[in-house]
Structure formats: structure tokens, C-alpha cells
Enzyme design. Structure first.
Site, PDB file in Angstrom:
ATOM      1  N   HIS A 135      -3.215   1.560   3.894  1.00 54.79           N
ATOM      2  CA  HIS A 135      -3.623   0.332   3.203  1.00 54.79           C
ATOM      3  C   HIS A 135      -4.999  -0.037   3.769  1.00 54.79           C
ATOM      4  CE1 HIS A 135      -3.714  -3.982   2.256  1.00 54.79           C
ATOM      5  NE2 HIS A 135      -2.714  -3.789   1.423  1.00 54.79           N
ATOM      6  N   ASP A 212       1.589  -0.087  11.417  1.00 59.50           N
ATOM      7  CA  ASP A 212       1.610  -1.061  10.331  1.00 59.50           C
ATOM      8  C   ASP A 212       3.035  -1.064   9.759  1.00 59.50           C
ATOM      9  OD1 ASP A 212       1.498  -2.420   7.955  1.00 59.50           O
ATOM     10  OD2 ASP A 212      -0.275  -1.379   7.197  1.00 59.50           O
ATOM     11  N   GLN A 215       5.734  -2.585   5.408  1.00 60.86           N
ATOM     12  CA  GLN A 215       6.653  -2.136   4.360  1.00 60.86           C
ATOM     13  C   GLN A 215       7.988  -1.649   4.918  1.00 60.86           C
ATOM     14  OE1 GLN A 215       6.182  -2.693   1.261  1.00 60.86           O
ATOM     15  NE2 GLN A 215       3.999  -3.171   1.215  1.00 60.86           N
ATOM     16  N   LYS A 238       6.055 -10.656   2.932  1.00 64.81           N
ATOM     17  CA  LYS A 238       6.707  -9.461   2.378  1.00 64.81           C
ATOM     18  C   LYS A 238       8.151  -9.343   2.814  1.00 64.81           C
ATOM     19  CE  LYS A 238       2.407  -6.878   2.365  1.00 64.81           C
ATOM     20  NZ  LYS A 238       2.085  -6.614   0.949  1.00 64.81           N
ATOM     21  N   CYS A 378      -4.591  -1.359  -2.863  1.00 64.02           N
ATOM     22  CA  CYS A 378      -5.349  -1.386  -1.594  1.00 64.02           C
ATOM     23  C   CYS A 378      -5.258  -0.060  -0.853  1.00 64.02           C
ATOM     24  CB  CYS A 378      -4.911  -2.527  -0.682  1.00 64.02           C
ATOM     25  SG  CYS A 378      -5.106  -4.148  -1.389  1.00 64.02           S
TER      26      CYS A 378
HETATM   27  N1  PMP Z   1      -0.336  -2.957   5.218  1.00 59.26           N
HETATM   28  C1  PMP Z   1       0.477  -2.628   4.206  1.00 59.26           C
HETATM   29  C2  PMP Z   1       1.183  -1.309   4.222  1.00 59.26           C
HETATM   30  C3  PMP Z   1       0.658  -3.529   3.156  1.00 59.26           C
HETATM   31  O1  PMP Z   1       1.461  -3.190   2.138  1.00 59.26           O
HETATM   32  C4  PMP Z   1      -0.030  -4.767   3.175  1.00 59.26           C
HETATM   33  C5  PMP Z   1       0.117  -5.756   2.043  1.00 59.26           C
HETATM   34  N2  PMP Z   1      -0.145  -5.212   0.759  1.00 59.26           N
HETATM   35  C6  PMP Z   1      -0.852  -5.058   4.259  1.00 59.26           C
HETATM   36  C7  PMP Z   1      -0.981  -4.131   5.255  1.00 59.26           C
HETATM   37  C8  PMP Z   1      -1.600  -6.349   4.362  1.00 59.26           C
HETATM   38  O2  PMP Z   1      -0.753  -7.432   4.508  1.00 59.26           O
HETATM   39  P1  PMP Z   1      -1.301  -8.911   4.327  1.00 59.26           P
HETATM   40  O3  PMP Z   1      -2.148  -8.906   3.088  1.00 59.26           O
HETATM   41  O4  PMP Z   1      -0.102  -9.720   4.177  1.00 59.26           O
HETATM   42  O5  PMP Z   1      -2.118  -9.240   5.510  1.00 59.26           O
END
Ligand code: PMP
Length: 423
Positions: A135, A212, A215, A238, A378
Site C-alpha cells: 500500500h 503493516d 488488513q 478498518k 493505493c
Molecule cells: N496499509 C494497508 C494495507 C491498507 O489497506 C491501508 C488502508 N487502505 C493503509 C495501510 C492505510 O491506512 P490508513 O489510511 O487508515 O492510515
């Protein structure tokens, strides 16, 4: 799955009773943001309505109550990932947590460059390793850290079936590696990555690991100390919690040695006009007023999930994932991203629909009440690797049912005929 009733769970989520222009909402965008149970909404309102005050200061009763609720929340959320409270730093989300780490690591001059800062400083010739599946939140902070320090950013490639290429990982991670950052589960591929293998490669190289866990936290039993990573981030919104809250977990020795990123109030002991002494973790990393009501509501989310048994949640979601997979394989023109055999997964599938743009697929499904994500999610480098610029992503959570998966599959099978795409 035994011991888990998704229909009862649905009753706890007010928004799931909604319709979209007359069609019942089928919410399959939980990987972007999850829906919130009443217990979470109520917890935030109850705090704001009944106990709101600035924490950690003030002699009054409300301040004491708010502080206790806030620190209890830290304990609850820490326990959910197997950690102790002092190992859990509040952040505004995963993005903020990853930036905190990337800036703290590069902050060799802060605190006047003591031994701790030197331990973590990076220099030209040092290497930072990420994966091709990142991401952007776990990629760009490292690009910028590399640019600030002269370090080199390298990556572990993704195989055609979505797994990480561990053979290449073993050669990319070496004695120059200082940091290895990777997702527990990619938000596009849905595959649970081999954390133990990557941690052991990183350890052998003496590199820090940064996980990270955005998910995985909502879907799997998660024990960060057992996974053996040095640092990890996740995001409240999430995992049934509110926006504006997330956490950074760290091994105690790492957090204790890590310089701060943001400085200011609440993270200090003694301040003179010339200099400041910093508090130990977690407060060292929590400059400024914290998202207190959100932290308390995130604890409510974690209690809600914990009350359901994460192993049972995972079993239910696996049934949803398998149903989705069987159906997707039967629809002509669908190309799945990351359909490796024999891997553990979360209930998420991203795919390309031959001859139809992802945005058209999304609108077609929306007209039938089905909410999915379309675009690059992203993760542009990962899409580029698969030769596409966008995909459709259906992601389920504990409150989805097998019937909803069927509604989604049914609607999806109408897409290519509707747009006249070749079979
Ligand atoms: N890492 C992953 C794997 C994600 O799916 C996301 C959210 N789409 C993020 C980081 C970023 O999280 P946040 O926008 O809540 O800071």
C-alpha cells in the site's frame, strides 16, 4: 462456522439495514473501511456526553475518569494484539504510524544524537527493503526516508500467483539491510504473507522489521510478539472502530531506543528554553492532544471482536472467501489477482474484468446495491506488475453472509453481457 451467527451480528450494525435506491445494501468494501457496530458508536457518544475531559492533566474528577478510560482503552487494544500497554502508541491511523517510524528512524539528530538515535540512523549504502505489493502508506514514507538519508530502497517481487518471491527475498535482504517493511496481508492480494520467514531473514541481517497489519487485524487472531516483528501498525476504522485512531506496536527495547518523531506537549519530563527531556514510550511518541474518544471507541470495537472469538470470525470469513472464489472462477472474463493455491487468505478478492473498465463494473454493481472498491487501491506498483491500472475489489467482513456473496456474484455475471464485452 460453528458458534458464530452472522445474522445476529448484522443486527449490531445499524447501517446494514440501509438500502441503495431500493436494493438492500451489500457492503463488500470493508478492506477500505469497515462498518461500525452500535457498541462502538455508543462508546464514543457516551464518553463525549458523560466523561469528556483532557487526559493526563488536571486534578478534577472528569480528568481522572477520562484518563482512566483512555489508559484502559490502551490496555484493551494492546491485549487484542498480544501486547502490553506500554508497547502500544496511539496514532491517527496506519499511515501516521508508518510515517512516525520512518521519520523517527531518520531522526538521528533528535535528542542531540544519543546512542539510541545512532542505533537507528541510516546512511548512504544502507538499504531499506519493502515488497512490490505495498500500500502506498508503507512505500512512500520509505522512499522519502531513503531520499533523506541516502539509503537505497529495494523490493521483494510478487510472483504471478500473488505470493512474495522468497527466493529473491533471501538475496535482497542482506548485510546492508537496515529495515524490512511488509504487509501482513496485502489489501489487493488478500494472501497472508509468511511473516516468520521474512522476520528470520531480517533478523539474520540485523534489520528492523515493520509490519503493516491493517488488513489482518480485523480478520485474524493477531499476536504481534509471537510473530516476532519489531514494529507494527494497524488502523481503527478498518477494524470496526472510528476514524482518526490507529496504533503503532513496538517491541519494548525498540520503542525505548527509538527517537521521537513529533515533539511538543505531553511527551516530555523537563523542559527549559534550551532543551527538553522525553518521557519513555508510549508517551514519547504521543505529542499533543490525543484522539481520546476514538481510542475509547476503538477499545469497544476490540471488545466486540474479542467477544466473538477471532478464530470463529476467521472461519466464517473463510467460508465467504471460498464461496466468492468458486463463483468468480465461473464467470467468464474474470482474472483474479493473487489466486495462489494452498495459502491462508482473508475474504478479499481483487480482479480484472476483460473488456470492462473497473469503474463501470463498480457503477453497475452499485445500481444493484453492491458496494465494491475500484481503482488501484493505493497500490499502483502492484497493479503495474500485473499489467493493469485498476481492478475491482470485493472484500467481506464478519457481518457479511453467503447470500450477500451470491447477490454480488449474480450481479457481476451480468456485467460483461451488459457492456457487450467479448466472452
Ligand atoms: N496499509 C494497508 C494495507 C491498507 O489497506 C491501508 C488502508 N487502505 C493503509 C495501510 C492505510 O491506512 P490508513 O489510511 O487508515 O492510515
Amino acid at each position: 462456522a460453528a458458534g458464530f451467527d452472522p445474522v445476529a451480528v448484522r443486527g449490531d450494525f445499524p447501517i446494514l439495514a440501509r438500502d441503495i435506491d431500493g436494493a438492500p445494501l451489500v457492503y463488500l468494501d470493508s478492506a477500505a473501511t469497515s462498518q461500525k457496530p452500535r457498541a462502538v458508536i455508543d462508546a464514543e457518544v457516551a464518553f463525549l456526553a458523560g466523561a469528556n475531559a483532557a487526559v493526563h492533566r488536571g486534578a478534577h474528577t472528569l480528568a481522572a475518569e477520562a484518563t482512566e478510560l483512555f489508559e484502559d482503552a490502551r490496555e484493551t487494544v494492546a491485549a487484542f494484539v498480544g501486547a502490553r500497554p506500554e508497547q502500544l502508541v496511539w496514532t491517527s491511523g496506519a499511515t501516521a504510524g508508518l510515517n512516525l517510524v520512518a521519520y523517527a528512524l531518520g531522526n538521528a539528530s533528535i535528542g542531540r544524537g544519543g546512542p539510541a538515535a545512532r542505533r537507528f540512523s541510516l546512511a548512504p549504502g544502507d538499504e531499506i527493503v519493502v515488497t512490490e505489493s505495498e500500500h502506498h502508506a508503507n512505500l512512500i514514507p520509505w522512499q522519502e526516508l531513503a531520499a533523506r538519508t541516502g539509503a537505497l530502497l529495494r523490493h521483494i517481487p510478487v510472483l504471478d500467483d500473488g505470493r512474495l518471491d522468497l527466493g529473491v527475498a533471501a538475496s535482497v535482504i542482506g548485510e546492508r539491510t537496515r529495515v524490512v517493511a511488509f504487509p501482513h496481508v496485502s489489501n489487493v492480494l488478500g494472501i497472508v504473507n509468511p511473516v516468520a520467514d521474512l522476520v528470520s531473514l531480517a533478523r539474520a541481517a540485523g534489520a528492523l522489521t515493520v509490519l503493516d497489519a491493517c488488513q489482518s487485524a480485523p480478520h485474524l487472531p493477531l499476536d504481534l510478539p509471537t510473530l516476532g516483528v519489531d514494529l507494527a501498525v494497524f488502523s481503527g476504522h478498518k477494524m470496526l472502530g472510528p476514524y482518526g485512531i490507529g496504533a503503532l506496536y513496538g517491541r519494548s527495547d525498540v520503542l525505548e531506543a527509538l527517537p521521537p518523531f513529533l515533539t511538543g506537549g505531553s511527551m516530555i519530563t523537563t523542559v527549559t528554553l534550551d532543551r527538553a527531556e522525553y518521557l519513555p514510550p508510549p508517551q514519547r511518541f504521543e505529542a499533543g492532544t490525543q484522539p481520546v474518544s476514538q481510542a475509547i471507541a476503538l477499545a469497544a470495537a476490540v471488545r466486540y471482536l474479542g467477544g466473538l472469538d477471532m478464530a470463529a470470525v476467521h472461519a466464517h470469513e473463510t467460508a465467504l472467501e471460498q464461496r466468492m472464489l468458486r463463483g468468480l472462477r465461473q464467470i467468464p472474463g474474470i482474472r483474479l489477482l493473487g489466486d495462489a493455491d494452498g495459502v491462508e487468505r482473508v475474504a478479499l478478492w481483487a480482479f480484472d474484468v476483460a473488456g470492462v473498465h473497473a469503474h463501470d463494473v463498480g457503477q453497475f454493481l452499485d445500481a444493484r446495491g453492491v458496494a465494491v472498491r475500484v481503482g488501484h487501491h493505493c497500490a499502483q506498483p502492484l497493479h503495474r506488475r500485473f499489467g493493469i491500472t485498476a481492478s475491482v475489489r470485493a472484500s467481506a467482513a464478519l457481518y457479511n453472509t453467503e447470500d450477500e456473496i451470491d447477490v454480488f456474484l449474480d450481479a457481476l455475471s451480468g456485467v460483461r453481457p451488459f457492456f457487450g464485452a467479448d466472452a
